[in-house]
Write a protein that holds these residues in place. Structure first.
Motif, PDB file in Angstrom:
ATOM      1  N   ILE A   1       0.702  -1.136   0.083  1.00  0.00           N
ATOM      2  CA  ILE A   1      -0.066  -0.236  -0.032  1.00  0.00           C
ATOM      3  C   ILE A   1       0.810   1.357   0.038  1.00  0.00           C
ATOM      4  O   ILE A   1       1.666   1.530   0.885  1.00  0.00           O
ATOM      5  N   ASP A   2       0.621   2.091  -0.983  1.00  0.00           N
ATOM      6  CA  ASP A   2       1.316   3.408  -0.941  1.00  0.00           C
ATOM      7  C   ASP A   2       0.426   4.597  -0.783  1.00  0.00           C
ATOM      8  O   ASP A   2      -0.580   4.815  -1.543  1.00  0.00           O
ATOM      9  N   ILE A   3       0.727   5.264   0.356  1.00  0.00           N
ATOM     10  CA  ILE A   3      -0.588   6.156   1.022  1.00  0.00           C
ATOM     11  C   ILE A   3       0.380   7.722   0.665  1.00  0.00           C
ATOM     12  O   ILE A   3      -0.321   8.662   1.195  1.00  0.00           O
ATOM     13  N   ALA A   4       1.376   7.872   0.074  1.00  0.00           N
ATOM     14  CA  ALA A   4       2.051   9.059  -0.084  1.00  0.00           C
ATOM     15  C   ALA A   4       1.174  10.005  -0.773  1.00  0.00           C
ATOM     16  O   ALA A   4       1.109  11.417  -0.314  1.00  0.00           O
ATOM     17  N   ARG A   5       0.111   9.717  -1.553  1.00  0.00           N
ATOM     18  CA  ARG A   5      -0.746  10.590  -2.112  1.00  0.00           C
ATOM     19  C   ARG A   5      -1.948  10.958  -1.478  1.00  0.00           C
ATOM     20  O   ARG A   5      -3.030  11.686  -1.956  1.00  0.00           O
ATOM     21  N   MET A   6      -2.052  10.372  -0.214  1.00  0.00           N
ATOM     22  CA  MET A   6      -3.280  10.637   0.601  1.00  0.00           C
ATOM     23  C   MET A   6      -2.790  11.747   1.714  1.00  0.00           C
ATOM     24  O   MET A   6      -3.213  12.184   2.373  1.00  0.00           O
ATOM     25  N   ARG A   7      -1.329  12.190   1.783  1.00  0.00           N
ATOM     26  CA  ARG A   7      -0.697  12.933   2.663  1.00  0.00           C
ATOM     27  C   ARG A   7      -0.466  14.335   2.383  1.00  0.00           C
ATOM     28  O   ARG A   7      -0.195  14.704   1.045  1.00  0.00           O
ATOM     29  N   ALA A   8      -0.411  15.297   3.131  1.00  0.00           N
ATOM     30  CA  ALA A   8      -0.373  16.879   2.977  1.00  0.00           C
ATOM     31  C   ALA A   8       1.349  16.671   3.028  1.00  0.00           C
ATOM     32  O   ALA A   8       1.586  15.916   3.915  1.00  0.00           O
ATOM     33  N   PRO A   9       2.035  17.579   2.615  1.00  0.00           N
ATOM     34  CA  PRO A   9       1.540  18.762   1.822  1.00  0.00           C
ATOM     35  C   PRO A   9       1.607  18.288   0.307  1.00  0.00           C
ATOM     36  O   PRO A   9       1.089  18.804  -0.653  1.00  0.00           O
ATOM     37  N   ARG A  10       1.951  17.038  -0.165  1.00  0.00           N
ATOM     38  CA  ARG A  10       2.007  16.436  -1.383  1.00  0.00           C
ATOM     39  C   ARG A  10       0.358  16.755  -1.947  1.00  0.00           C
ATOM     40  O   ARG A  10       0.327  17.389  -3.078  1.00  0.00           O
ATOM     41  N   VAL A  11      -0.482  16.310  -1.146  1.00  0.00           N
ATOM     42  CA  VAL A  11      -2.034  16.840  -1.661  1.00  0.00           C
ATOM     43  C   VAL A  11      -2.458  17.530  -0.490  1.00  0.00           C
ATOM     44  O   VAL A  11      -2.845  17.092   0.705  1.00  0.00           O
ATOM     45  N   PRO A  12      -2.824  19.073  -0.763  1.00  0.00           N
ATOM     46  CA  PRO A  12      -3.199  19.830   0.134  1.00  0.00           C
ATOM     47  C   PRO A  12      -4.116  19.373   1.143  1.00  0.00           C
ATOM     48  O   PRO A  12      -4.392  19.470   2.522  1.00  0.00           O
TER      49      PRO A  12
ATOM     50  N   ALA B   1      -1.844  15.621   7.080  1.00  0.00           N
ATOM     51  CA  ALA B   1      -0.522  16.076   7.692  1.00  0.00           C
ATOM     52  C   ALA B   1      -0.054  15.325   8.603  1.00  0.00           C
ATOM     53  O   ALA B   1      -0.579  14.469   9.421  1.00  0.00           O
ATOM     54  N   ASP B   2       1.438  15.517   8.922  1.00  0.00           N
ATOM     55  CA  ASP B   2       1.998  14.551   9.711  1.00  0.00           C
ATOM     56  C   ASP B   2       1.517  14.662  11.204  1.00  0.00           C
ATOM     57  O   ASP B   2       1.473  13.698  11.868  1.00  0.00           O
ATOM     58  N   ALA B   3       1.168  15.740  11.555  1.00  0.00           N
ATOM     59  CA  ALA B   3       0.770  16.129  12.755  1.00  0.00           C
ATOM     60  C   ALA B   3      -0.488  15.489  13.265  1.00  0.00           C
ATOM     61  O   ALA B   3      -1.034  15.191  14.104  1.00  0.00           O
ATOM     62  N   GLU B   4      -1.511  15.093  11.932  1.00  0.00           N
ATOM     63  CA  GLU B   4      -2.832  14.670  12.216  1.00  0.00           C
ATOM     64  C   GLU B   4      -2.560  12.949  12.423  1.00  0.00           C
ATOM     65  O   GLU B   4      -3.738  12.484  12.824  1.00  0.00           O
ATOM     66  N   TRP B   5      -1.745  12.311  11.868  1.00  0.00           N
ATOM     67  CA  TRP B   5      -1.337  11.220  11.520  1.00  0.00           C
ATOM     68  C   TRP B   5      -1.378  10.346  13.022  1.00  0.00           C
ATOM     69  O   TRP B   5      -2.028   9.307  13.180  1.00  0.00           O
ATOM     70  N   GLN B   6      -0.897  10.936  14.046  1.00  0.00           N
ATOM     71  CA  GLN B   6      -0.812  10.408  15.310  1.00  0.00           C
ATOM     72  C   GLN B   6      -2.328  10.327  15.918  1.00  0.00           C
ATOM     73  O   GLN B   6      -2.614   9.307  16.306  1.00  0.00           O
TER      74      GLN B   6
END
Lengths: 444, 444
Positions: B5-16, B20-25
């Motif tokens: 599974i590649d979730i890089a394009r579900m993440r900010a800032p790549r996709v506004p 965001a990292d802070a939200e992932w936790q």
């Protein structure tokens, strides 16, 4: 009217979010403006799909050529994608008997099977070549510009296989492309490939009545003249500037209004008919690719079309339509007359609880389920409209297709977008092209 | 991991609008709570689909019986709708060679064709009966309760046709139903019909690994043990309470979060694979019927799943995904290894502009288009994730299916709905029943 439309369940108070009587008048004015704009564009030649008469000569030429091929091919293979495939799929499903390809798999020299290869998955292409006898196969290469990567890859592969076996391309490939432009016509001219035209002012998703879908249909024995006659009758209906008399206007205005004023952005097309099930994915392309784009103010807009099938989807998507967010409209499509129906027999020792079915017919059951679903949706506050044709034959299928194309260009006015372009797919094409070109460099 | 599974394009800032990292936790904590709730429900027996071991004995019995039928039938016909049909359709598309039914149409006594009749349209049923030889056909009647109107109507018709021809039902009908309840089991017991069980705690859309889909698959020669082994491996992955290690958790959390926090309520499943195209409609039922309902506060909720196919839909729906409202997520599904690929040959006299294709392969083109579409979507600010399997075989197809079922019950916790019921379709059923019963009165 060529088709029957029941909009009672798009109206308030029956459905609270529907159109109240007071609003209907204003919508009529909105429609009249959009309609006038569309008529002007048709008159200026922007919407070639609506001008069937100008395509008569090419249609006749195509039919005459198709007639000469009789008995020569066991398999017709459409190489095309998107608008070059979905129309043929719809017509095959609607107008050839159930299991056509299975039925004709055994024989040689009878009616040809019809394959539509709408992807570049090597597994399918290899599987197809296992299935056919190349010397008895006709490939239809369909691309307006000849710039469609998938179709050109298929063409190169097929041409190579024919060359390998020493089979002349001119006997096994016909081309459907732009009358003048594009890279396929010079190849066809050079190599003597039969070639038919998609008028320059008809885009892929509006090309059903051009040779794009008419040639595969004619080769499989479908009455393309009747298809075009039904479409012409519908085009006449859609020339009316009175909303109540214009079936395309009613669909376009009610869908747009549901979206713009009630937030109902998902537009479900749900035939209750196995034959008409292919109408839904064909509509999905038309509605999505024509309307999903930036509007005149740069706002990202466009409804999301959704394909469904009754009664089947009562056991899949309908739970969501009934109880999920009130963000959808449903448009049912049904057949009024069935040339063929089957009894649900009364049987001694039948399972408990089935007595209400026994003595009915399958057609009656299907119709009862459609009405019940429409009523239940209304009860739950969800709008729907019901469209019916007298029967599922070429004339009425042609009428349905023209209805939805006319509705699409009207909706283009209401959404304030150009329904004939698709600028959003260019970036993906460019990136794929770059990646492949770069890999070529690496391979050298 | 069973799948990648590649979730890089579900993440900010790549996709506004992405995470965001802070939200992932915080999402990890949210996941942990949902996961704990699901584990408790599995332990309590509420989600029978996750407990494959308890179904081993029935699976063995079913396989043994299927083996005894070898050579006896030319046609296997599934009579079922919704969850009783979509799984078999998915497996047929994924795991039988292209054109299976066409390939086997001519012969008798070889591998049987597999038909899935998922509607009550009389045209299809009549067409099917034209195609098959009744004395060489096995019908699988699939309904948990025996209360499914469509399947019971089909059953009555088929039983009548068998009786007419003096063919014993016990040789031509097998039943798949509840182990104890329902109206079909007494009929099967009375008439000696082979009968297989759907555990009471497994609902229709979660029944893929029960005889509902395993029996048609086994009869067509698909390795059902490998399907179940892949599913079991995935179930083990999904037992992890660490979000980064749990593939179902990642899908459920990211889809739910996209909906709840970014308004992305339409969830597209888009395999780039003809074989895996049937996964999308199967997922549509799972996601729509499980999540589209009133939540714990009575709010109408649920995402709208959408089926697409790459590269085909690049020429249909992708324009809308790229430039329409930013209200969708896209999940790609791809195959990493292809046992079979086809060259795109370099050809003298090839059409202009095709040199970037020549010398590549169809598989490479398909992969390049998937990557390009993902990148273009990201460029346009639209989120997507990419899932890949090493190859399309029974083990991996089983893993994909278990992945989506596990994700669905997790999503049930996040959306705060019961993912196993479908209360919204009862009203429609009742209205149809009433209408038919009333028509019976009129006919008398």
């Amino acid at each position: 009217m060529t088709i029957h439309i029941d909009i009672a369940r798009m109206r308030a108070p029956r459905v609270p979010s529907g159109v109240a009587d007071a609003e209907w008048q204003g919508l009529g004015e909105r429609f009249a403006a959009a309609h006038a704009a569309v008529r002007a564009r048709i008159a200026s030649g922007a919407y070639g799909f609506a001008d069937l008469a100008s395509q008569d000569a090419e249609h006749q030429r195509m039919r005459a050529w198709a007639a000469t091929t009789q008995g020569r091919y066991d398999d017709i293979v459409v190489l095309g994608i998107g608008g070059s495939a979905l129309g043929a799929v719809m017509l095959r499903t609607a107008l050839l008997p159930y299991g056509w390809n299975e039925r004709h798999g055994a024989q040689r020299g009878g009616a040809p099977r019809l394959h539509i290869v709408d992807n570049v998955d090597p597994r399918s292409m290899a599987g197809l070549f296992d299935l056919i006898e190349l010397s008895r196969t006709l490939f239809l290469v369909i691309s307006k510009s000849g710039g469609t990567a998938e179709t050109m890859a298929q063409y190169l592969y097929v041409r190579h296989r024919l060359d390998e076996q020493g089979l002349p391309a001119s006997h096994h490939i016909a081309v459907i492309t732009d009358p003048v432009a594009g890279v396929l016509r010079p190849v066809a001219d050079r190599d003597g490939l039969p070639c038919f035209s998609v008028p320059a002012n008809v885009g892929g998703r509006f090309s059903l009545f051009t040779p794009v879908a008419m040639l595969p249909a004619a080769l499989a024995g479908i009455d393309t003249a009747a298809l075009r006659a039904g479409a012409a009758a519908m085009a006449t209906d859609c020339a009316s500037d009175v909303l109540d008399a214009n079936p395309a206007g009613q669909f376009a205005v009610l869908q747009w209004r549901a979206h713009a004023r009630a937030g109902q952005s998902t537009h479900v097309l749900m035939p209750y008919s196995d034959a008409l099930r292919g109408l839904a994915p064909w509509f999905v392309q038309l509605w999505a690719e024509s309307l999903g784009k930036q509007d005149a103010d740069g706002v990202h807009t466009g409804p999301t079309p959704l394909a469904a099938l009754g009664a089947t989807d009562q056991h899949s998507q309908v739970q969501l339509f009934m109880e999920g967010p009130i963000d959808k409209t449903v448009t049912f499509v049904t057949e009024r007359e069935r040339p063929l129906d089957l009894p649900i027999p009364a049987l001694p020792g039948a399972p408990e609880g089935t007595s209400y079915l026994q003595g009915r017919t399958m057609g009656t059951l299907l119709d009862a389920e459609q009405s019940a679903t429409a009523d239940a949706l209304a009860e739950m506050g969800r709008p729907s409209m019901a469209v019916s044709v007298d029967r599922c034959d070429p004339w009425h299928v042609g009428a349905l297709a023209m209805w939805l194309m006319q509705a699409t260009v009207l909706a283009g006015e209401l959404y304030r977008v150009n329904p004939t372009n698709q600028p959003g797919v260019e970036l993906g094409k460019r990136l794929a092209h770059q990646a492949l070109a770069a890999s070529a460099g690496r391979n050298r």
